[in-house]
Design a protein around this motif. Structure first.
Motif, mmCIF file in Angstrom:
data_model
loop_
_atom_site.group_PDB
_atom_site.id
_atom_site.type_symbol
_atom_site.label_atom_id
_atom_site.label_comp_id
_atom_site.label_asym_id
_atom_site.label_seq_id
_atom_site.Cartn_x
_atom_site.Cartn_y
_atom_site.Cartn_z
ATOM 1 N N SER A 104 -3.062 2.394 2.344
ATOM 2 C CA SER A 104 -2.990 1.212 2.878
ATOM 3 C C SER A 104 -1.344 1.042 3.477
ATOM 4 C CB SER A 104 -3.094 0.066 2.185
ATOM 5 O OG SER A 104 -2.797 -1.085 2.678
ATOM 6 N N ASP A 145 -7.603 2.376 -1.927
ATOM 7 C CA ASP A 145 -6.305 1.678 -1.512
ATOM 8 C C ASP A 145 -5.106 2.482 -1.528
ATOM 9 O OD1 ASP A 145 -7.694 -0.488 -0.554
ATOM 10 O OD2 ASP A 145 -7.503 -1.579 -2.293
ATOM 11 N N ASP A 203 -5.904 -0.750 8.219
ATOM 12 C CA ASP A 203 -4.452 -0.741 7.965
ATOM 13 C C ASP A 203 -4.043 0.758 7.264
ATOM 14 O OD1 ASP A 203 -6.366 -0.301 5.719
ATOM 15 O OD2 ASP A 203 -5.157 -0.811 4.034
ATOM 16 N N ILE A 204 -4.941 1.694 8.066
ATOM 17 C CA ILE A 204 -4.377 3.037 7.771
ATOM 18 C C ILE A 204 -3.960 3.284 9.257
ATOM 19 C CG2 ILE A 204 -4.952 5.424 7.342
ATOM 20 C CD1 ILE A 204 -7.082 4.399 5.025
ATOM 21 N N ARG A 221 -5.721 6.141 -9.840
ATOM 22 C CA ARG A 221 -4.595 5.168 -9.862
ATOM 23 C C ARG A 221 -3.551 5.379 -11.109
ATOM 24 N NH1 ARG A 221 -9.104 1.380 -8.915
ATOM 25 N NH2 ARG A 221 -9.138 0.937 -6.718
ATOM 26 N N ALA A 279 -8.959 6.368 0.615
ATOM 27 C CA ALA A 279 -9.215 5.002 1.225
ATOM 28 C C ALA A 279 -9.903 3.991 0.546
ATOM 29 C CB ALA A 279 -9.930 5.064 2.715
ATOM 30 N N HIS A 336 -10.979 1.130 7.984
ATOM 31 C CA HIS A 336 -9.668 0.868 7.250
ATOM 32 C C HIS A 336 -8.489 0.502 8.251
ATOM 33 C CE1 HIS A 336 -11.413 2.079 3.389
ATOM 34 N NE2 HIS A 336 -12.065 2.981 3.897
#
Length: 335
Positions: free
Chosen positions: A131, A128, A151-152, A105, A125, A149
């Motif tokens: 996403s 995040d 949202d992917i 990150r 994943a 996931h």
């Protein structure tokens, strides 16, 4: 400016590629990253990539095949990385260490690019990073990635996805395609072509991984009539395989036949029949050397080479001609 100082500045400004290493590391994908970014290439000049290996945990670390891993450092290497390569993860169900996600990150916010190869996408994943974005992975894992996931936007057929700062590759050798794409993006087509020649691979492959995905194995057959029909259909791809004809042969109403067929195979009759014909065409191209495409199309039930090309491109993302060049009898003998 003295030449020594100029060379030193060029060296430190060269992109730093850091490949992650961990216990149960996927050796092939890691090797791909090293082969493209880690080998010395003096012909590319001093601005070519620098390469480091970051161990994400304390050793001893063992890669697939029993190899012992000794890295250049730990997660601190990610602090200066321009590109971070995540080879195949040790298992799609294996948890991702929080210190690794935190380091990724920080690097991502700083502007570093993150690239996953094969199942390495599950690391991205877990953090995040994907996403709301498109991504891909090995075709064996696309369903699991989508389910875990939602949202992917998972692209199951492509060799790689470039979303700018996040890049993902499909299975195994597709990592070569992604790494060459990164070279092309960073240094231009000529540089990518030079690396590809050293690797003895094409600088760009047509089609996606759909060409390598086998037809799903049918579920256990629900009755002798339908089971016998499936066997007959596979042996007679050029016969009348309309839903009406097949339902009559099975002794069922059209509605019952369609319902039971889909329950048994997981596919609608029309889609399953097209796949049967594609497989027949592939077999003919593999075993029938120099068989004209019109004959392949007729014997496999497509009727015309044009119809066969249409369905090949739609389902395998390549033309029958390209498939024959890669997987046909001549290719297998000379490969």
């Amino acid at each position: 400016m003295p030449k020594l100082e100029r060379d030193r500045q060029q060296l430190t400004s060269a992109p730093l590629v850091v490949a992650l290493a961990y216990d149960q590391l996927c050796t092939f994908e890691f090797g791909v990253a090293h082969e493209v970014f880690g080998l010395e290439r003096p012909e590319m000049g001093p601005s070519w990539y620098r390469f480091k290996v970051a161990c994400i945990e304390q050793g001893p670390l063992t890669a697939a095949g029993g190899l012992q891993i000794v890295g250049d450092g730990g997660l601190e290497l990610l602090e200066q990385a321009d590109l971070i390569i995540i080879p195949g993860w040790r298992g799609i169900d294996a948890p991702v260490p929080k210190p690794l996600l935190q380091a990724l990150r920080i690097a991502h916010r700083r502007g570093a690019r993150l690239a996953s190869l094969c199942s390495g996408v599950f690391v991205l994943a877990a953090g995040d990073f994907l996403s709301g974005n498109r991504a891909t992975t090995h075709w064996r894992y696309t369903a699991a990635l989508s389910e875990r996931h939602p949202d992917i936007t998972v692209e199951p057929d492509v060799l790689y996805v470039d979303s700018g700062q996040i890049l993902t590759a499909a299975g195994s050798a597709a990592g070569i395609d992604l790494c060459l794409h990164i070279v092309r993006r960073d240094f231009g087509a000529q540089a990518a072509n030079t690396v590809a020649r050293r690797l003895v691979v094409p600088p760009h492959r047509d089609g996606g991984q759909a060409q390598f995905i086998p037809r799903p194995v049918p579920k256990p057959r629900e009755g002798a009539r339908l089971g016998a029909l499936l066997d007959w259909k596979g042996q007679n791809p050029a016969a009348d395989l309309s839903v009406a004809a097949l339902s009559r042969r099975a002794g069922m109403s059209t509605r019952t036949f369609q319902r039971r067929f889909e329950q048994t195979t997981g596919h609608a009759p029309g889609e399953y029949i097209i796949q049967t014909r594609i497989e027949r065409a592939q077999s003919l191209m593999e075993t029938g050397r120099n068989l004209p495409m019109d004959d392949v199309a007729e014997l496999s039930g497509f009727g015309s080479a044009e119809a066969m090309r249409h369905h090949f491109r739609k389902r395998a993302s390549i033309s029958p001609k390209v498939w024959r060049e890669r997987f046909g009898g001549d290719a297998l003998q000379t490969g």
